[in-house]
Write an enzyme that holds these catalytic residues in place. Structure first.
Site, PDB file in Angstrom:
ATOM      1  N   LEU A   5       0.820  -1.208   0.000  1.00  0.00           N
ATOM      2  CA  LEU A   5       0.000   0.000   0.000  1.00  0.00           C
ATOM      3  C   LEU A   5       0.857   1.263   0.000  1.00  0.00           C
ATOM      4  O   LEU A   5       2.023   1.242   0.399  1.00  0.00           O
ATOM      5  CB  LEU A   5      -0.905   0.017   1.233  1.00  0.00           C
ATOM      6  N   SER A   6       0.256   2.352  -0.431  1.00  0.00           N
ATOM      7  CA  SER A   6       0.908   3.653  -0.312  1.00  0.00           C
ATOM      8  C   SER A   6       1.181   3.910   1.164  1.00  0.00           C
ATOM      9  O   SER A   6       0.316   3.723   2.018  1.00  0.00           O
ATOM     10  CB  SER A   6      -0.003   4.748  -0.876  1.00  0.00           C
ATOM     11  N   THR A  63      11.208   3.703   1.158  1.00  0.00           N
ATOM     12  CA  THR A  63      12.222   3.684   2.213  1.00  0.00           C
ATOM     13  C   THR A  63      13.073   2.430   2.112  1.00  0.00           C
ATOM     14  O   THR A  63      14.313   2.492   2.188  1.00  0.00           O
ATOM     15  CB  THR A  63      11.553   3.760   3.599  1.00  0.00           C
ATOM     16  N   SER A  99       1.624  -1.541  -7.290  1.00  0.00           N
ATOM     17  CA  SER A  99       1.279  -2.707  -8.119  1.00  0.00           C
ATOM     18  C   SER A  99       0.185  -3.549  -7.459  1.00  0.00           C
ATOM     19  O   SER A  99       0.444  -4.656  -7.008  1.00  0.00           O
ATOM     20  CB  SER A  99       2.528  -3.551  -8.425  1.00  0.00           C
TER      21      SER A  99
END
Length: 207
Positions: A38-39, A45, A111
């Protein structure tokens, strides 16, 4: 050879220097580390920390970041299911080229659809596609909201946002799953270390 689509009268050009030669030169094996989630789950990071760790070990890698690619290669695509599929298809093909060049390609994209990720996996049939699932709960990702996108999605200003009004289909058989431990996210260095250990064990860190 894979289908050439709508193109006609084209032929595959073989060159004298091949993948094995490039891998020997770099003393590593080309592969694709595909980071999905997920976003706000920590994909970028991890990608940047992993890239820095590989660089410190003298290994050549390159990061394909989903947002960065939408500034160039995929700038003509939106977020409909069809455009999302084409977005991932293009990135998969580029990642395959980087792996063929002998690099450790780190692809960092939401994705969301399983079939699209599986199609990318099918491009690299020699076990050189390593799927890393950032399995972080929606509540955590939304609390982080580093780009303010969840807030906009909740307000109805963004439609088709993954996790809110568009589904995320988690991997069924990923190579690496990263999740919270006792309610806390692992430090970036630990996450990158887990991926590096996998690459070492599978022989990608040396020819």
């Amino acid at each position: 050879m894979a289908s050439v689509g709508k193109s006609t009268n084209i032929f595959w050009q073989e060159c004298p220097v091949g993948k094995l030669d490039r891998q020997k030169l770099l003393n590593q094996k080309g592969c694709v580390v595909w980071i999905t989630g997920l976003s706000g789950s920590g994909k970028s990071t991890l990608a940047c920390t992993l890239g820095r760790e590989l660089h410190s070990r003298g290994k050549l890698s390159y990061i394909l970041d989903g947002d960065n690619l939408r500034h160039g290669l995929n700038k003509n695509l939106g977020f409909t299911p069809e455009d999302r599929a084409e977005n991932i298809r293009r990135v998969g093909e580029v990642a395959k080229l980087f792996a063929d060049a002998g690099l450790i390609c780190i692809a960092s994209l939401i994705s969301p659809y399983r079939r699209d990720r599986d199609s990318c996996r099918a491009l690299l049939p020699d076990a050189s596609f390593i799927e890393v699932f950032m399995n972080m709960p929606l509540e955590l990702c939304e609390a982080r909201d580093p780009k303010g996108l969840y807030k906009l999605a909740r307000a109805g200003k963004i439609k088709g946002f993954t996790g809110i009004d568009d589904p995320y289909e988690p991997p069924l058989n990923c190579e690496i799953e990263i999740k919270q431990e006792n309610g806390f996210c692992p430090p970036p260095s630990d996450m990158a270390g887990e991926v590096v250990t996998y690459l070492e064990e599978k022989g990608f860190m040396q020819e």
